[in-house]
Design an enzyme around this catalytic site. Structure first.
Site, PDB file in Angstrom:
ATOM      1  N   ASP A  21     -13.189  25.949  39.300  1.00 53.14           N
ATOM      2  CA  ASP A  21     -12.393  26.781  38.399  1.00 53.14           C
ATOM      3  C   ASP A  21     -13.375  27.262  37.325  1.00 53.14           C
ATOM      4  O   ASP A  21     -14.483  26.723  37.184  1.00 53.14           O
ATOM      5  CB  ASP A  21     -11.285  25.898  37.785  1.00 53.14           C
ATOM      6  CG  ASP A  21     -10.649  26.527  36.578  1.00 53.14           C
ATOM      7  OD1 ASP A  21     -10.083  27.611  36.714  1.00 53.14           O
ATOM      8  OD2 ASP A  21     -10.747  25.935  35.489  1.00 53.14           O
ATOM      9  N   ASP A  23     -12.357  29.000  33.658  1.00 57.49           N
ATOM     10  CA  ASP A  23     -11.961  28.831  32.250  1.00 57.49           C
ATOM     11  C   ASP A  23     -11.508  27.411  31.964  1.00 57.49           C
ATOM     12  O   ASP A  23     -10.576  26.920  32.577  1.00 57.49           O
ATOM     13  CB  ASP A  23     -10.871  29.844  31.904  1.00 57.49           C
ATOM     14  CG  ASP A  23     -11.404  31.263  31.950  1.00 57.49           C
ATOM     15  OD1 ASP A  23     -10.880  32.069  32.733  1.00 57.49           O
ATOM     16  OD2 ASP A  23     -12.377  31.550  31.232  1.00 57.49           O
ATOM     17  N   GLU A  30     -11.402  29.263  26.320  1.00 59.27           N
ATOM     18  CA  GLU A  30     -10.089  29.744  25.872  1.00 59.27           C
ATOM     19  C   GLU A  30      -9.957  29.880  24.360  1.00 59.27           C
ATOM     20  O   GLU A  30      -9.763  30.988  23.833  1.00 59.27           O
ATOM     21  CB  GLU A  30      -8.985  28.804  26.412  1.00 59.27           C
ATOM     22  CG  GLU A  30      -8.867  28.788  27.926  1.00 59.27           C
ATOM     23  CD  GLU A  30      -8.337  30.077  28.531  1.00 59.27           C
ATOM     24  OE1 GLU A  30      -8.183  30.134  29.760  1.00 59.27           O
ATOM     25  OE2 GLU A  30      -8.072  31.044  27.781  1.00 59.27           O
ATOM     26  N   LYS A  66      -2.902  39.501  31.658  1.00 56.55           N
ATOM     27  CA  LYS A  66      -1.820  40.513  31.608  1.00 56.55           C
ATOM     28  C   LYS A  66      -0.458  39.813  31.652  1.00 56.55           C
ATOM     29  O   LYS A  66       0.450  40.136  30.895  1.00 56.55           O
ATOM     30  CB  LYS A  66      -1.957  41.487  32.780  1.00 56.55           C
ATOM     31  CG  LYS A  66      -3.188  42.361  32.713  1.00 56.55           C
ATOM     32  CD  LYS A  66      -3.212  43.459  33.768  1.00 56.55           C
ATOM     33  CE  LYS A  66      -3.445  42.895  35.155  1.00 56.55           C
ATOM     34  NZ  LYS A  66      -4.792  42.304  35.309  1.00 56.55           N
ATOM     35  N   GLU A  67      -0.361  38.823  32.533  1.00 57.64           N
ATOM     36  CA  GLU A  67       0.887  38.057  32.638  1.00 57.64           C
ATOM     37  C   GLU A  67       1.177  37.339  31.340  1.00 57.64           C
ATOM     38  O   GLU A  67       2.334  37.213  30.915  1.00 57.64           O
ATOM     39  CB  GLU A  67       0.782  37.052  33.790  1.00 57.64           C
ATOM     40  CG  GLU A  67       0.652  37.688  35.177  1.00 57.64           C
ATOM     41  CD  GLU A  67      -0.763  38.192  35.477  1.00 57.64           C
ATOM     42  OE1 GLU A  67      -1.672  38.030  34.626  1.00 57.64           O
ATOM     43  OE2 GLU A  67      -0.948  38.775  36.572  1.00 57.64           O
ATOM     44  N   ARG A  68       0.117  36.856  30.650  1.00 56.53           N
ATOM     45  CA  ARG A  68       0.302  36.120  29.389  1.00 56.53           C
ATOM     46  C   ARG A  68       0.811  37.054  28.287  1.00 56.53           C
ATOM     47  O   ARG A  68       1.669  36.674  27.486  1.00 56.53           O
ATOM     48  CB  ARG A  68      -1.029  35.478  28.977  1.00 56.53           C
ATOM     49  CG  ARG A  68      -0.947  34.454  27.865  1.00 56.53           C
ATOM     50  CD  ARG A  68      -2.234  33.655  27.748  1.00 56.53           C
ATOM     51  NE  ARG A  68      -2.524  32.976  28.993  1.00 56.53           N
ATOM     52  CZ  ARG A  68      -3.740  32.847  29.521  1.00 56.53           C
ATOM     53  NH1 ARG A  68      -4.802  33.356  28.905  1.00 56.53           N
ATOM     54  NH2 ARG A  68      -3.917  32.224  30.667  1.00 56.53           N
ATOM     55  N   THR A 134     -10.681  31.379  40.493  1.00 55.43           N
ATOM     56  CA  THR A 134     -10.246  31.514  39.100  1.00 55.43           C
ATOM     57  C   THR A 134      -9.216  32.624  38.936  1.00 55.43           C
ATOM     58  O   THR A 134      -9.110  33.530  39.761  1.00 55.43           O
ATOM     59  CB  THR A 134     -11.444  31.861  38.196  1.00 55.43           C
ATOM     60  OG1 THR A 134     -10.997  32.083  36.856  1.00 55.43           O
ATOM     61  CG2 THR A 134     -12.158  33.120  38.670  1.00 55.43           C
ATOM     62  N   ASN A 140     -15.710  38.903  34.354  1.00 56.18           N
ATOM     63  CA  ASN A 140     -15.837  37.831  33.361  1.00 56.18           C
ATOM     64  C   ASN A 140     -16.635  36.661  33.942  1.00 56.18           C
ATOM     65  O   ASN A 140     -17.427  36.034  33.238  1.00 56.18           O
ATOM     66  CB  ASN A 140     -14.461  37.337  32.919  1.00 56.18           C
ATOM     67  CG  ASN A 140     -13.757  38.295  31.975  1.00 56.18           C
ATOM     68  OD1 ASN A 140     -14.359  39.269  31.516  1.00 56.18           O
ATOM     69  ND2 ASN A 140     -12.491  38.031  31.704  1.00 56.18           N
ATOM     70  N   ASP A 195      -9.551  22.149  35.500  1.00 57.96           N
ATOM     71  CA  ASP A 195      -9.323  21.604  34.137  1.00 57.96           C
ATOM     72  C   ASP A 195      -7.854  21.502  33.784  1.00 57.96           C
ATOM     73  O   ASP A 195      -7.505  20.897  32.748  1.00 57.96           O
ATOM     74  CB  ASP A 195     -10.026  22.478  33.088  1.00 57.96           C
ATOM     75  CG  ASP A 195      -9.253  23.791  32.861  1.00 57.96           C
ATOM     76  OD1 ASP A 195      -8.887  24.055  31.700  1.00 57.96           O
ATOM     77  OD2 ASP A 195      -9.007  24.509  33.837  1.00 57.96           O
TER      78      ASP A 195
END
Ligand code: XBP
Ligand code: MG
Length: 270
Positions: A21, A23, A30, A66-68, A134, A140, A195
């Site tokens: 993963d 982030d 984050e 975008k979902e967040r 991810t 990114n 994580d």
């Protein structure tokens, strides 16, 4: 050229690849990375929205930038007069946020977590393959790896499964299933490092049971049921990590021998 390929040596491990993963796992991105980048994008558009550290912790329940944003508008901004083209508005906001985040990465603002480079190098020298699964964008991921101090790092990864390439993001299993497909490996031939609880459920949903969790400030205390080993970091031989779930075995810190012992414990009964 990894040492193993020079001498044709391949240490014998029970797995052929590590799937990471990004982030919170490869780097603590984050709180001081994505979060300020979102806030900078809101400021760009004159939106009086500020995601505090605490609020962002709640928003992390939803994966995908975008979902967040949509989740935030629905749950925290019921009065917001959404533009007709809400999708377009959110996508533009996210593009701006990604530009701010990439700037931060290029300024070297976000280092890899302790032990990550050591484990990546150990895996590469042992002839193991590396992959990423991810929710964030591929650009990114490449920028994080490239700006880690090792510009060639993106080239160490055979697979970078990232972002909108799948219909459903974590905790859905799609991104790990795609990583397995692109690796051409079965789930039991891989070890996963994650994580978060969302990441654990995504990996398990793809049948990936040799699953290590390295928690961080946002994810400690989440539900990691089904993870084989949960620690507060990869640690080093002279600085063993705190073990929160499972057993780390002989090495006392997370190296390939510890991951192999974990893998053996998971599949012993099979
Ligand atoms: C974590 C995420 C991502 C990042 C923000 O991804 O959920 O959405 O928070 O990045 P993972 P984007 O833990 O799966 O690496 O804004 O690019 O989505
Ligand atoms: Mg994560």
């Amino acid at each position: 050229m990894p040492v193993s390929q020079i001498f044709g040596v391949r240490e014998m491990y029970d797995f052929g690849a590590l799937i990471f993963d990004v982030d919170g796992t490869l780097a603590d991105t984050e709180r001081d990375g994505h979060r300020p980048a979102f806030n900078a994008a809101f400021a760009d558009l004159g939106l009086a929205w500020t995601w505090s550290e605490e609020l962002y912790g709640a928003l992390l329940a939803v994966t995908g930038g975008k979902e967040r944003i949509r989740y935030f508008i629905d749950r925290w901004q019921p009065e917001f007069t959404a533009p007709e083209d809400l999708d377009g508005f959110v996508s533009d906001l996210h593009r701006r946020k990604t530009a701010h985040y990439l700037d931060m990465l290029r300024r070297g603002a976000i280092p890899l977590r302790a032990g990550v480079m050591r484990l990546l190098r150990e895996a590469r020298n042992a002839g193991l393959r590396l992959a990423v699964a991810t929710t964030t964008t591929p650009e990114n991921v490449v920028a994080l790896l490239k700006c880690s101090g090792y510009r060639e790092l993106p080239g160490w990864f055979d697979v970078i499964a990232a972002g909108d390439v799948v219909a459903a993001k974590k905790p859905a299993p799609d991104i790990f299933q795609l990583a397995l497909e692109e690796l051409g490996l079965k789930a039991r031939e891989c070890v996963v490092v994650e994580d978060s609880g969302n990441g654990v459920r995504s990996a398990l949903g793809a049948g990936l049971r040799a699953l290590l969790v390295t928690v961080n400030a946002y994810t400690q205390g989440q539900d990691f049921s089904g993870a084989a080993l949960v620690v507060d970091g990869l640690g080093e031989s002279d600085a063993p990590p705190r073990v929160l779930q499972g057993s780390i075995g002989g090495s006392g810190y997370v190296n390939l021998a510890a991951l192999n012992a974990m893998h053996r414990r998971v599949y012993a009964g099979d």
